[in-house]
Write a protein that holds these residues in place. Structure first.
Motif, PDB file in Angstrom:
ATOM      1  N   ASN A  40      51.392  33.244  34.452  1.00  0.00           N
ATOM      2  CA  ASN A  40      50.889  32.941  33.110  1.00  0.00           C
ATOM      3  C   ASN A  40      51.364  33.964  32.084  1.00  0.00           C
ATOM      4  O   ASN A  40      51.717  33.596  30.958  1.00  0.00           O
ATOM      5  CB  ASN A  40      49.360  32.867  33.118  1.00  0.00           C
ATOM      6  N   ILE A  41      51.377  35.239  32.451  1.00  0.00           N
ATOM      7  CA  ILE A  41      51.858  36.271  31.525  1.00  0.00           C
ATOM      8  C   ILE A  41      53.332  36.038  31.211  1.00  0.00           C
ATOM      9  O   ILE A  41      53.758  36.125  30.060  1.00  0.00           O
ATOM     10  CB  ILE A  41      51.628  37.689  32.104  1.00  0.00           C
ATOM     11  N   ARG A  42      54.112  35.709  32.233  1.00  0.00           N
ATOM     12  CA  ARG A  42      55.544  35.436  32.015  1.00  0.00           C
ATOM     13  C   ARG A  42      55.738  34.233  31.096  1.00  0.00           C
ATOM     14  O   ARG A  42      56.601  34.246  30.222  1.00  0.00           O
ATOM     15  CB  ARG A  42      56.232  35.159  33.351  1.00  0.00           C
ATOM     16  N   GLU A  43      54.954  33.165  31.321  1.00  0.00           N
ATOM     17  CA  GLU A  43      55.128  31.936  30.548  1.00  0.00           C
ATOM     18  C   GLU A  43      54.632  32.053  29.104  1.00  0.00           C
ATOM     19  O   GLU A  43      55.242  31.507  28.197  1.00  0.00           O
ATOM     20  CB  GLU A  43      54.392  30.779  31.238  1.00  0.00           C
ATOM     21  N   THR A  44      53.506  32.732  28.900  1.00  0.00           N
ATOM     22  CA  THR A  44      52.899  32.769  27.565  1.00  0.00           C
ATOM     23  C   THR A  44      53.112  34.089  26.836  1.00  0.00           C
ATOM     24  O   THR A  44      52.981  34.141  25.615  1.00  0.00           O
ATOM     25  CB  THR A  44      51.381  32.518  27.642  1.00  0.00           C
ATOM     26  N   GLY A  45      53.377  35.161  27.586  1.00  0.00           N
ATOM     27  CA  GLY A  45      53.550  36.475  26.978  1.00  0.00           C
ATOM     28  C   GLY A  45      52.246  37.104  26.519  1.00  0.00           C
ATOM     29  O   GLY A  45      52.261  38.029  25.711  1.00  0.00           O
ATOM     30  N   GLU A  46      51.101  36.631  27.050  1.00  0.00           N
ATOM     31  CA  GLU A  46      49.802  37.134  26.597  1.00  0.00           C
ATOM     32  C   GLU A  46      48.827  37.294  27.759  1.00  0.00           C
ATOM     33  O   GLU A  46      48.901  36.568  28.745  1.00  0.00           O
ATOM     34  CB  GLU A  46      49.183  36.172  25.592  1.00  0.00           C
ATOM     35  N   PHE A  47      47.881  38.229  27.582  1.00  0.00           N
ATOM     36  CA  PHE A  47      46.797  38.413  28.547  1.00  0.00           C
ATOM     37  C   PHE A  47      45.702  39.253  27.901  1.00  0.00           C
ATOM     38  O   PHE A  47      45.918  39.901  26.882  1.00  0.00           O
ATOM     39  CB  PHE A  47      47.288  39.057  29.850  1.00  0.00           C
ATOM     40  N   VAL A  48      44.512  39.208  28.512  1.00  0.00           N
ATOM     41  CA  VAL A  48      43.386  40.015  28.041  1.00  0.00           C
ATOM     42  C   VAL A  48      42.875  40.840  29.218  1.00  0.00           C
ATOM     43  O   VAL A  48      42.664  40.310  30.311  1.00  0.00           O
ATOM     44  CB  VAL A  48      42.237  39.148  27.472  1.00  0.00           C
ATOM     45  N   ILE A  49      42.695  42.136  28.979  1.00  0.00           N
ATOM     46  CA  ILE A  49      42.079  43.015  29.965  1.00  0.00           C
ATOM     47  C   ILE A  49      40.602  43.093  29.605  1.00  0.00           C
ATOM     48  O   ILE A  49      40.243  43.551  28.519  1.00  0.00           O
ATOM     49  CB  ILE A  49      42.711  44.416  29.948  1.00  0.00           C
ATOM     50  N   ASN A  50      39.740  42.627  30.515  1.00  0.00           N
ATOM     51  CA  ASN A  50      38.295  42.607  30.312  1.00  0.00           C
ATOM     52  C   ASN A  50      37.673  43.652  31.240  1.00  0.00           C
ATOM     53  O   ASN A  50      37.997  43.685  32.431  1.00  0.00           O
ATOM     54  CB  ASN A  50      37.725  41.236  30.692  1.00  0.00           C
ATOM     55  N   ILE A  51      36.781  44.484  30.725  1.00  0.00           N
ATOM     56  CA  ILE A  51      36.150  45.521  31.533  1.00  0.00           C
ATOM     57  C   ILE A  51      34.725  45.082  31.879  1.00  0.00           C
ATOM     58  O   ILE A  51      33.824  45.149  31.036  1.00  0.00           O
ATOM     59  CB  ILE A  51      36.125  46.884  30.797  1.00  0.00           C
ATOM     60  N   PRO A  52      34.529  44.607  33.132  1.00  0.00           N
ATOM     61  CA  PRO A  52      33.194  44.138  33.512  1.00  0.00           C
ATOM     62  C   PRO A  52      32.268  45.304  33.859  1.00  0.00           C
ATOM     63  O   PRO A  52      32.706  46.287  34.449  1.00  0.00           O
ATOM     64  CB  PRO A  52      33.463  43.274  34.748  1.00  0.00           C
ATOM     65  N   PRO A  53      30.995  45.201  33.488  1.00  0.00           N
ATOM     66  CA  PRO A  53      30.043  46.249  33.846  1.00  0.00           C
ATOM     67  C   PRO A  53      29.501  46.025  35.253  1.00  0.00           C
ATOM     68  O   PRO A  53      29.669  44.948  35.837  1.00  0.00           O
ATOM     69  CB  PRO A  53      28.924  46.065  32.817  1.00  0.00           C
ATOM     70  N   VAL A  54      28.847  47.041  35.781  1.00  0.00           N
ATOM     71  CA  VAL A  54      28.086  46.845  36.998  1.00  0.00           C
ATOM     72  C   VAL A  54      27.082  45.739  36.700  1.00  0.00           C
ATOM     73  O   VAL A  54      26.495  45.695  35.623  1.00  0.00           O
ATOM     74  CB  VAL A  54      27.373  48.160  37.405  1.00  0.00           C
ATOM     75  N   GLY A  55      26.945  44.816  37.616  1.00  0.00           N
ATOM     76  CA  GLY A  55      26.103  43.644  37.410  1.00  0.00           C
ATOM     77  C   GLY A  55      26.932  42.372  37.440  1.00  0.00           C
ATOM     78  O   GLY A  55      26.400  41.289  37.614  1.00  0.00           O
ATOM     79  N   MET A  56      28.250  42.519  37.275  1.00  0.00           N
ATOM     80  CA  MET A  56      29.143  41.349  37.327  1.00  0.00           C
ATOM     81  C   MET A  56      29.901  41.282  38.649  1.00  0.00           C
ATOM     82  O   MET A  56      30.901  40.599  38.766  1.00  0.00           O
ATOM     83  CB  MET A  56      30.138  41.382  36.160  1.00  0.00           C
ATOM     84  N   GLU A  57      29.401  41.987  39.681  1.00  0.00           N
ATOM     85  CA  GLU A  57      30.126  42.038  40.948  1.00  0.00           C
ATOM     86  C   GLU A  57      30.386  40.662  41.551  1.00  0.00           C
ATOM     87  O   GLU A  57      31.477  40.382  42.037  1.00  0.00           O
ATOM     88  CB  GLU A  57      29.363  42.858  42.002  1.00  0.00           C
ATOM     89  N   GLU A  58      29.359  39.816  41.530  1.00  0.00           N
ATOM     90  CA  GLU A  58      29.501  38.501  42.153  1.00  0.00           C
ATOM     91  C   GLU A  58      30.567  37.667  41.442  1.00  0.00           C
ATOM     92  O   GLU A  58      31.343  36.956  42.083  1.00  0.00           O
ATOM     93  CB  GLU A  58      28.159  37.768  42.190  1.00  0.00           C
ATOM     94  N   VAL A  59      30.602  37.739  40.125  1.00  0.00           N
ATOM     95  CA  VAL A  59      31.609  37.013  39.347  1.00  0.00           C
ATOM     96  C   VAL A  59      33.007  37.518  39.703  1.00  0.00           C
ATOM     97  O   VAL A  59      33.935  36.734  39.903  1.00  0.00           O
ATOM     98  CB  VAL A  59      31.338  37.172  37.836  1.00  0.00           C
ATOM     99  N   VAL A  60      33.146  38.830  39.792  1.00  0.00           N
ATOM    100  CA  VAL A  60      34.443  39.412  40.150  1.00  0.00           C
ATOM    101  C   VAL A  60      34.864  38.922  41.532  1.00  0.00           C
ATOM    102  O   VAL A  60      36.031  38.586  41.754  1.00  0.00           O
ATOM    103  CB  VAL A  60      34.385  40.960  40.092  1.00  0.00           C
ATOM    104  N   MET A  61      33.918  38.855  42.452  1.00  0.00           N
ATOM    105  CA  MET A  61      34.242  38.402  43.807  1.00  0.00           C
ATOM    106  C   MET A  61      34.704  36.937  43.803  1.00  0.00           C
ATOM    107  O   MET A  61      35.637  36.587  44.514  1.00  0.00           O
ATOM    108  CB  MET A  61      33.035  38.578  44.738  1.00  0.00           C
ATOM    109  N   VAL A  62      34.075  36.081  43.000  1.00  0.00           N
ATOM    110  CA  VAL A  62      34.500  34.682  42.902  1.00  0.00           C
ATOM    111  C   VAL A  62      35.924  34.616  42.350  1.00  0.00           C
ATOM    112  O   VAL A  62      36.764  33.870  42.848  1.00  0.00           O
ATOM    113  CB  VAL A  62      33.530  33.852  42.025  1.00  0.00           C
ATOM    114  N   CYS A  63      36.208  35.447  41.345  1.00  0.00           N
ATOM    115  CA  CYS A  63      37.545  35.454  40.739  1.00  0.00           C
ATOM    116  C   CYS A  63      38.613  36.001  41.685  1.00  0.00           C
ATOM    117  O   CYS A  63      39.798  35.761  41.473  1.00  0.00           O
ATOM    118  CB  CYS A  63      37.542  36.264  39.444  1.00  0.00           C
ATOM    119  N   SER A  64      38.208  36.727  42.711  1.00  0.00           N
ATOM    120  CA  SER A  64      39.185  37.297  43.651  1.00  0.00           C
ATOM    121  C   SER A  64      39.688  36.269  44.659  1.00  0.00           C
ATOM    122  O   SER A  64      40.655  36.516  45.368  1.00  0.00           O
ATOM    123  CB  SER A  64      38.591  38.494  44.389  1.00  0.00           C
TER     124      SER A  64
END
Length: 187
Positions: free
Chosen positions: A59-83
């Protein structure tokens, strides 16, 4: 004590970020990332390393864009789903129950609930045999005002205790910084 050079994560704590992108077909992607670093202060560039077979990299190669999001403690489960390894046509925002945050300078959405968002554009890709280095320019940087307070001279400080997730010490796992409790395998 000597360590093998590839055990560098034993001494370098790696904060976990969620990189959000959008494909040319409009499919949203969110993936946990630990290999990110700013490039020399006061420059506005970041470097991230990626394995070659990643939807995020495509996606970065195709669009040339991305967002770096800094998740706080408490978003562990969401991060695990995204992995998890989803096919490219799967909207990972939907799979993880993420709420998109409108970006100001790029099409890729940020992720609500995070502490900070760095909207980036691709400057250069350095392709290696097994991985790629992406150099991005931060074109918009924001922090959640519920957690940070602007001080004079542009410095920010924490309003309350905030903590980011780390992938540190024993492989690709998420660790909660204060307790160093392993909560799950990232990759």
């Amino acid at each position: 004590m000597k360590l093998k050079p590839n055990k560098r994560e034993q001494i370098f704590p790696l904060p976990v970020a969620l990189i959000s992108t959008i494909s040319n077909q409009g499919v949203r992607n969110a993936a946990p990332w630990s290999n990110i670093t700013p490039i020399l202060r006061p420059l506005d560039e970041v470097l991230l390393a990626s394995w070659l077979k990643r939807d995020t990299l495509t996606n970065i190669r195709e669009t040339g864009e991305f967002v770096i999001n800094i998740p706080p403690v408490g978003m562990e489960e969401v991060v695990m789903v995204c992995s998890r390894n989803y096919p490219p046509e799967v909207d990972e925002f939907e799979m993880a129950g993420l709420k998109p945050r409108l970006s100001e300078k790029v099409k890729a959405p940020g992720i609500e609930g995070c502490l900070a968002w760095a909207e980036c554009t691709l400057i250069e890709e350095i392709l290696r045999e097994k991985f790629s280095l992406i150099i991005g320019k931060v074109v918009n940087l924001e922090v959640d005002e519920n957690f940070f307070l602007m001080k004079k001279a542009g410095w920010i400080s924490k309003k309350s205790k905030t903590s980011v997730l780390h992938s540190w010490s024993r492989g690709p796992y998420i660790y909660l910084p204060q307790r160093h409790r392993k909560i799950g395998r990232l990759f």
